[in-house]
Design a protein around this motif. Structure first.
Motif, PDB file in Angstrom:
ATOM      1  N   ALA A  68       3.905  85.264  59.395  1.00 57.20           N
ATOM      2  CA  ALA A  68       2.890  84.327  58.917  1.00 57.20           C
ATOM      3  C   ALA A  68       3.069  84.198  57.407  1.00 57.20           C
ATOM      4  N   LEU A  69       2.942  82.969  56.919  1.00 56.83           N
ATOM      5  CA  LEU A  69       3.197  82.683  55.515  1.00 56.83           C
ATOM      6  C   LEU A  69       1.887  82.420  54.779  1.00 56.83           C
ATOM      7  N   PRO A  70       1.359  83.413  54.054  1.00 61.84           N
ATOM      8  CA  PRO A  70       0.108  83.216  53.329  1.00 61.84           C
ATOM      9  C   PRO A  70       0.247  82.225  52.174  1.00 61.84           C
ATOM     10  N   ASP A  71       1.437  82.105  51.584  1.00 64.59           N
ATOM     11  CA  ASP A  71       1.711  81.145  50.513  1.00 64.59           C
ATOM     12  C   ASP A  71       2.975  80.377  50.909  1.00 64.59           C
ATOM     13  N   PRO A  72       2.849  79.457  51.877  1.00 66.32           N
ATOM     14  CA  PRO A  72       4.043  78.837  52.448  1.00 66.32           C
ATOM     15  C   PRO A  72       4.913  78.091  51.443  1.00 66.32           C
ATOM     16  N   GLU A  73       4.305  77.389  50.499  1.00 71.74           N
ATOM     17  CA  GLU A  73       5.117  76.615  49.553  1.00 71.74           C
ATOM     18  C   GLU A  73       6.034  77.535  48.751  1.00 71.74           C
ATOM     19  N   ALA A  74       5.496  78.622  48.231  1.00 76.17           N
ATOM     20  CA  ALA A  74       6.292  79.538  47.407  1.00 76.17           C
ATOM     21  C   ALA A  74       7.348  80.263  48.243  1.00 76.17           C
ATOM     22  N   VAL A  75       6.961  80.748  49.420  1.00 78.34           N
ATOM     23  CA  VAL A  75       7.910  81.491  50.256  1.00 78.34           C
ATOM     24  C   VAL A  75       9.028  80.573  50.738  1.00 78.34           C
ATOM     25  N   LEU A  76       8.663  79.385  51.224  1.00 76.93           N
ATOM     26  CA  LEU A  76       9.698  78.476  51.728  1.00 76.93           C
ATOM     27  C   LEU A  76      10.602  77.973  50.606  1.00 76.93           C
ATOM     28  N   ALA A  77      10.059  77.770  49.404  1.00 78.71           N
ATOM     29  CA  ALA A  77      10.899  77.360  48.269  1.00 78.71           C
ATOM     30  C   ALA A  77      11.920  78.451  47.935  1.00 78.71           C
ATOM     31  N   ALA A  78      11.487  79.704  47.935  1.00 76.60           N
ATOM     32  CA  ALA A  78      12.410  80.819  47.662  1.00 76.60           C
ATOM     33  C   ALA A  78      13.469  80.925  48.750  1.00 76.60           C
ATOM     34  N   LEU A  79      13.059  80.746  49.998  1.00 73.58           N
ATOM     35  CA  LEU A  79      14.021  80.828  51.104  1.00 73.58           C
ATOM     36  C   LEU A  79      14.969  79.630  51.119  1.00 73.58           C
ATOM     37  N   ASP A  80      14.475  78.448  50.750  1.00 74.15           N
ATOM     38  CA  ASP A  80      15.368  77.286  50.645  1.00 74.15           C
ATOM     39  C   ASP A  80      16.461  77.544  49.607  1.00 74.15           C
ATOM     40  N   ASP A  81      16.108  78.209  48.502  1.00 83.23           N
ATOM     41  CA  ASP A  81      17.124  78.583  47.508  1.00 83.23           C
ATOM     42  C   ASP A  81      18.097  79.601  48.096  1.00 83.23           C
ATOM     43  N   TYR A  82      17.567  80.608  48.781  1.00 80.78           N
ATOM     44  CA  TYR A  82      18.401  81.652  49.381  1.00 80.78           C
ATOM     45  C   TYR A  82      19.381  81.052  50.394  1.00 80.78           C
ATOM     46  N   GLU A  83      18.891  80.120  51.209  1.00 78.27           N
ATOM     47  CA  GLU A  83      19.720  79.491  52.245  1.00 78.27           C
ATOM     48  C   GLU A  83      20.531  78.318  51.692  1.00 78.27           C
ATOM     49  N   GLU A  84      20.379  78.048  50.386  1.00 76.29           N
ATOM     50  CA  GLU A  84      21.101  76.988  49.684  1.00 76.29           C
ATOM     51  C   GLU A  84      20.906  75.613  50.321  1.00 76.29           C
ATOM     52  N   CYS A  85      19.650  75.357  50.743  1.00 80.00           N
ATOM     53  CA  CYS A  85      19.354  74.034  51.292  1.00 80.00           C
ATOM     54  C   CYS A  85      18.264  73.315  50.508  1.00 80.00           C
ATOM     55  N   ALA A  86      17.920  73.830  49.329  1.00 85.72           N
ATOM     56  CA  ALA A  86      16.992  73.131  48.450  1.00 85.72           C
ATOM     57  C   ALA A  86      17.685  71.879  47.911  1.00 85.72           C
ATOM     58  N   ALA A  87      16.903  70.922  47.455  1.00 85.93           N
ATOM     59  CA  ALA A  87      17.441  69.621  47.026  1.00 85.93           C
ATOM     60  C   ALA A  87      18.499  69.733  45.928  1.00 85.93           C
ATOM     61  N   HIS A  88      18.415  70.759  45.075  1.00 85.89           N
ATOM     62  CA  HIS A  88      19.372  70.853  43.960  1.00 85.89           C
ATOM     63  C   HIS A  88      20.752  71.391  44.367  1.00 85.89           C
ATOM     64  N   PHE A  89      20.915  71.794  45.622  1.00 88.43           N
ATOM     65  CA  PHE A  89      22.234  72.238  46.094  1.00 88.43           C
ATOM     66  C   PHE A  89      23.022  71.035  46.599  1.00 88.43           C
ATOM     67  N   PRO A  90      24.346  71.044  46.392  1.00 90.32           N
ATOM     68  CA  PRO A  90      25.155  69.898  46.837  1.00 90.32           C
ATOM     69  C   PRO A  90      25.145  69.756  48.357  1.00 90.32           C
ATOM     70  N   GLN A  91      25.198  68.518  48.792  1.00 90.38           N
ATOM     71  CA  GLN A  91      25.284  68.198  50.222  1.00 90.38           C
ATOM     72  C   GLN A  91      26.744  68.280  50.656  1.00 90.38           C
ATOM     73  N   PRO A  92      27.061  68.510  51.899  1.00 87.60           N
ATOM     74  CA  PRO A  92      26.120  68.834  52.974  1.00 87.60           C
ATOM     75  C   PRO A  92      25.719  70.313  52.913  1.00 87.60           C
ATOM     76  N   HIS A  93      24.471  70.575  53.199  1.00 84.00           N
ATOM     77  CA  HIS A  93      23.973  71.950  53.211  1.00 84.00           C
ATOM     78  C   HIS A  93      24.456  72.683  54.456  1.00 84.00           C
ATOM     79  N   GLU A  94      24.661  73.988  54.295  1.00 79.99           N
ATOM     80  CA  GLU A  94      25.059  74.816  55.441  1.00 79.99           C
ATOM     81  C   GLU A  94      23.905  74.979  56.429  1.00 79.99           C
ATOM     82  N   TYR A  95      22.678  74.980  55.914  1.00 84.23           N
ATOM     83  CA  TYR A  95      21.483  75.135  56.751  1.00 84.23           C
ATOM     84  C   TYR A  95      20.505  74.017  56.436  1.00 84.23           C
TER      85      TYR A  95
END
Length: 133
Positions: A68-95
């Protein structure tokens, strides 16, 4: 008690983010989110390198864990960076991050997860569906 554990958006993890995996981000997630329990998603798991890739669909089962994500925006933003699928990573994303239905201990629930976004031809399928086994 179960209702309290399921408040807020959920996250399904199936690889190096699972409890019991000795990775820094798994430990971070354990502190940043509340463990809910085991879950299963329909799909296939592939060994990409020292980590897996999940492809939903089909008849296979993939074992994982819900948080369960008590602060979903912050947790998902950190995980998007970890998984390299945040908008600032070059396309195509691996995930890519998507919501899907997984089967938790008390029935089906909707959860965010990271889906492998590349061709799986040539990758070894993890037949057990459990990356930690």
């Amino acid at each position: 008690m179960q209702g309290d554990r399921l408040k807020g958006p959920l996250l399904f993890v199936y690889g190096t983010l699972r409890p019991g995996c000795d990775e820094p981000m798994a430990r971070w997630l354990g502190d940043a989110a509340r463990p809910v329990g085991p879950a299963v998603a329909q799909g296939a798991l592939y060994r990409v390198a020292a980590y897996p890739g999940f492809v939903p669909g089909g008849t296979g089962d993939v074992t994982g864990d819900l948080f369960a994500l008590p602060d979903p925006e912050a947790v998902l933003a950190a995980l998007d960076d970890y998984e390299e699928c945040a908008a600032h990573f070059p396309q195509p994303h691996e995930y890519r991050r998507e919501r899907l239905i997984v089967l938790g201990e008390h029935g089906p629930v909707e959860a965010w997860t990271y889906i492998y976004n590349r061709d799986v031809v040539g990758l070894e399928r993890i037949e057990s569906g459990d990356f930690l086994s």
